[in-house]
Design an enzyme around this catalytic site. Sequence first.
Site, mmCIF file in Angstrom:
data_model
loop_
_atom_site.group_PDB
_atom_site.id
_atom_site.type_symbol
_atom_site.label_atom_id
_atom_site.label_comp_id
_atom_site.label_asym_id
_atom_site.label_seq_id
_atom_site.Cartn_x
_atom_site.Cartn_y
_atom_site.Cartn_z
ATOM 1 N N TYR A 50 -2.170 -1.210 10.591
ATOM 2 C CA TYR A 50 -2.285 -1.444 9.147
ATOM 3 C C TYR A 50 -1.023 -1.003 8.411
ATOM 4 O O TYR A 50 -0.511 -1.712 7.544
ATOM 5 C CB TYR A 50 -3.503 -0.707 8.595
ATOM 6 C CG TYR A 50 -3.737 -0.914 7.119
ATOM 7 C CD1 TYR A 50 -4.221 -2.120 6.639
ATOM 8 C CD2 TYR A 50 -3.478 0.108 6.204
ATOM 9 C CE1 TYR A 50 -4.440 -2.322 5.281
ATOM 10 C CE2 TYR A 50 -3.699 -0.075 4.855
ATOM 11 C CZ TYR A 50 -4.178 -1.291 4.394
ATOM 12 O OH TYR A 50 -4.384 -1.476 3.035
ATOM 13 N N SER A 57 0.855 -1.188 0.000
ATOM 14 C CA SER A 57 0.000 0.000 0.000
ATOM 15 C C SER A 57 0.888 1.235 0.000
ATOM 16 O O SER A 57 2.086 1.156 0.309
ATOM 17 C CB SER A 57 -0.880 -0.009 1.254
ATOM 18 O OG SER A 57 -1.492 1.245 1.461
#
Length: 270
Positions: A154, A141
Amino acid sequence: MYNIKDNVVLVTGGAAGIGAGIVKAFLEGGAKHVAALDIDVVKGMAFENDQALIHGSDRIKFYKCDVTTNELDACYDNIIKKYGYIDVVVNNAGIMNDSPNVYLKEIEINVTALIKSSLKAYELIRKDRGGRGGAIINISSIVGISRVATLPVYTATKSAVLQFSNCLGMNHHYNRSDVRVITICFGCTDTTLFSNTKMGAIDKETESLLEPGYKNLPMQTLESAVKGLIYAYQHGASASTWLVTSNRPAEDITNNVTKAYEVMGQGILL
């Protein structure tokens, strides 16, 4: 350029969102067979039926799979039993929820299961152990290459994906195995991952900042994200990292990542 045609492909988190888009793209590119693994049976079966009508029932199969369990091994075993090999694995399954009652599951899915799947695929694909060579594509990401205070867990999981994938893809492994390992850093993408029912933060104060934070960021279309991943698969070297964001063409940022680690590592060998 690496071809899609006639490949046997496995995609985790493949029943909806980016995962389903990746499955469709490989089918449209001429893959021999695509296995779509997902925990959602209703969406998975509906997706298989839709794609089978378009491409044929022999080219797509949904497997109910919780990647944190032995169901993942069973899926690999079934595919190998039927086809004898796998060419491409896309480890796409992931969640974005740092809530106190969810974050351990987040680590299990985003890191532990991804590593397990990657190493399983690596052993099956590697040429020096009887495989055909191929590719593992792992989804990181933009938070894997930046710092995001609202999602510390995350962010940590996606940083782990980046580091693991880059290291597994290095020449020490690639030169023996002929298995390319490619990392994709997606920007914000218009999927249900960003729904309020799926996101969570470490506390209420942080959770109140989630939606205002991501709504100020550029949101790319699912189609743009998938197109970028396919381009990276077709053109990416092993241990390469690709940025796919803001509806822009996929960008090879490997040199930037390498330089960043060189800067952080200055002096460690002195």
